[in-house]
Design a protein around this motif. Structure first.
Motif, mmCIF file in Angstrom:
data_model
loop_
_atom_site.group_PDB
_atom_site.id
_atom_site.type_symbol
_atom_site.label_atom_id
_atom_site.label_comp_id
_atom_site.label_asym_id
_atom_site.label_seq_id
_atom_site.Cartn_x
_atom_site.Cartn_y
_atom_site.Cartn_z
ATOM 1 N N ASP A 1 -88.612 -81.182 42.988
ATOM 2 C CA ASP A 1 -87.783 -81.177 41.776
ATOM 3 C C ASP A 1 -88.325 -82.130 40.713
ATOM 4 O O ASP A 1 -88.381 -81.790 39.520
ATOM 5 C CB ASP A 1 -86.338 -81.552 42.123
ATOM 6 C CG ASP A 1 -85.636 -80.465 42.913
ATOM 7 O OD1 ASP A 1 -86.134 -79.329 42.936
ATOM 8 O OD2 ASP A 1 -84.587 -80.756 43.525
ATOM 9 N N ASN B 1 -96.271 -78.822 35.569
ATOM 10 C CA ASN B 1 -95.241 -78.392 34.629
ATOM 11 C C ASN B 1 -94.036 -77.840 35.394
ATOM 12 O O ASN B 1 -94.055 -77.741 36.625
ATOM 13 C CB ASN B 1 -95.787 -77.349 33.646
ATOM 14 C CG ASN B 1 -96.341 -76.117 34.352
ATOM 15 O OD1 ASN B 1 -95.931 -75.754 35.447
ATOM 16 N ND2 ASN B 1 -97.304 -75.462 33.715
ATOM 17 N N SER B 2 -92.999 -77.462 34.672
ATOM 18 C CA SER B 2 -91.762 -77.019 35.310
ATOM 19 C C SER B 2 -91.911 -75.704 36.060
ATOM 20 O O SER B 2 -91.101 -75.394 36.940
ATOM 21 C CB SER B 2 -90.644 -76.881 34.262
ATOM 22 O OG SER B 2 -90.316 -78.142 33.700
ATOM 23 N N TRP C 1 -91.928 -80.785 36.866
ATOM 24 C CA TRP C 1 -90.981 -80.967 35.765
ATOM 25 C C TRP C 1 -91.766 -81.385 34.522
ATOM 26 O O TRP C 1 -92.550 -82.332 34.563
ATOM 27 C CB TRP C 1 -89.947 -82.026 36.150
ATOM 28 C CG TRP C 1 -88.801 -82.176 35.198
ATOM 29 C CD1 TRP C 1 -88.372 -81.290 34.267
ATOM 30 C CD2 TRP C 1 -87.939 -83.314 35.094
ATOM 31 N NE1 TRP C 1 -87.285 -81.784 33.587
ATOM 32 C CE2 TRP C 1 -86.984 -83.026 34.073
ATOM 33 C CE3 TRP C 1 -87.850 -84.538 35.757
ATOM 34 C CZ2 TRP C 1 -85.996 -83.927 33.702
ATOM 35 C CZ3 TRP C 1 -86.859 -85.432 35.400
ATOM 36 C CH2 TRP C 1 -85.935 -85.132 34.378
ATOM 37 N N ASP C 2 -91.554 -80.678 33.426
ATOM 38 C CA ASP C 2 -92.283 -80.988 32.195
ATOM 39 C C ASP C 2 -92.095 -82.446 31.773
ATOM 40 O O ASP C 2 -93.046 -83.095 31.307
ATOM 41 C CB ASP C 2 -91.816 -80.074 31.058
ATOM 42 C CG ASP C 2 -92.280 -78.632 31.246
ATOM 43 O OD1 ASP C 2 -93.219 -78.408 32.029
ATOM 44 O OD2 ASP C 2 -91.689 -77.734 30.605
#
Length: 213
Positions: free
Chosen positions: A62, A167-168, A66-67
């Motif tokens: 998580d 990234n996300s 994530w960006d």
């Protein structure tokens, strides 16, 4: 009386072997039951620890994919720290430390938590030394190339997840590494044992331990 004595001796000679065979059979059965019970409990304990690993791995995924985390390791933007890395926030999700490293293996930011006092603390130096001495943990072939497990430090046991920062969408090359986890102590294993109705003891194999209690 001679007949009674003879009958008694005959019975005794018959009973003694029967007792020996029965005793051996019963002891063997008990030993087999104890071994099966031990194997079952070991499997249950491994499953419980597996749940701990998966829960921490989920947090690594998580936060790593994530960006905002990717942007933070690239720019060091302090607003990310202020918004996401407060002591209250990390304690709330059961973490004792987090470290963010860039793609060169340099520490961008590291934070520790004193869970008992509920305040900031330094990142465990012995854990940081371990990671720097095992730099293969910082090399990621893809966005899922993470590691989760125990690290036996000199005076404590750490449960850690080491995860690539992307990234996300979890795509593209990793631009850094996230290290997060918590210190596991006797109380943590006692809680696991209570959930399983087992007595669990945390000890080091290279140190003497008293298991008489």
């Amino acid at each position: 009386s001679k007949v009674i004595l003879a009958v008694g001796i005959s019975l005794l000679c018959s009973v003694i072997p029967l007792f020996a065979v029965s005793r051996s059979f019963i002891l063997s059965s008990f030993t087999e039951l104890e071994q099966k019970d031990l194997q079952t409990n070991v499997i249950r304990l491994r499953a419980a620890l597996g749940e701990e690993f998966r829960a921490l791995e989920s947090k690594g995924r998580d936060w790593g994919a994530w960006d905002d985390t990717r942007d933070f390791v690239q720019s060091g933007n302090p607003s990310y720290i202020e918004s996401n890395l407060t002591s209250t926030a990390l304690i709330g999700i059961g973490l004792h430390f987090m470290a963010f490293l860039n793609d060169s293996g340099e520490v961008v930011y590291a934070k520790g938590i004193d869970a008992q006092r509920k305040k900031d603390a330094s990142f465990p130096q012995d854990l940081l030394d371990y990671i720097m001495n095992h730099r293969h943990l910082l090399q990621h072939d893809n966005a899922d190339d993470g590691h989760t497990g125990f690290v036996a430090l000199p005076h404590r046991l750490a449960l850690i997840a080491v995860w690539p920062i992307t990234n996300s969408q979890g795509t593209g090359p990793a631009c850094g590494t996230l290290v997060l986890g918590r210190i596991m102590g006797h109380r943590d294993f006692e809680q696991i044992g209570r959930r399983l109705s087992l007595k669990t003891v945390l000890m080091r194999l290279d140190q003497p331990a008293d298991l008489s209690a």
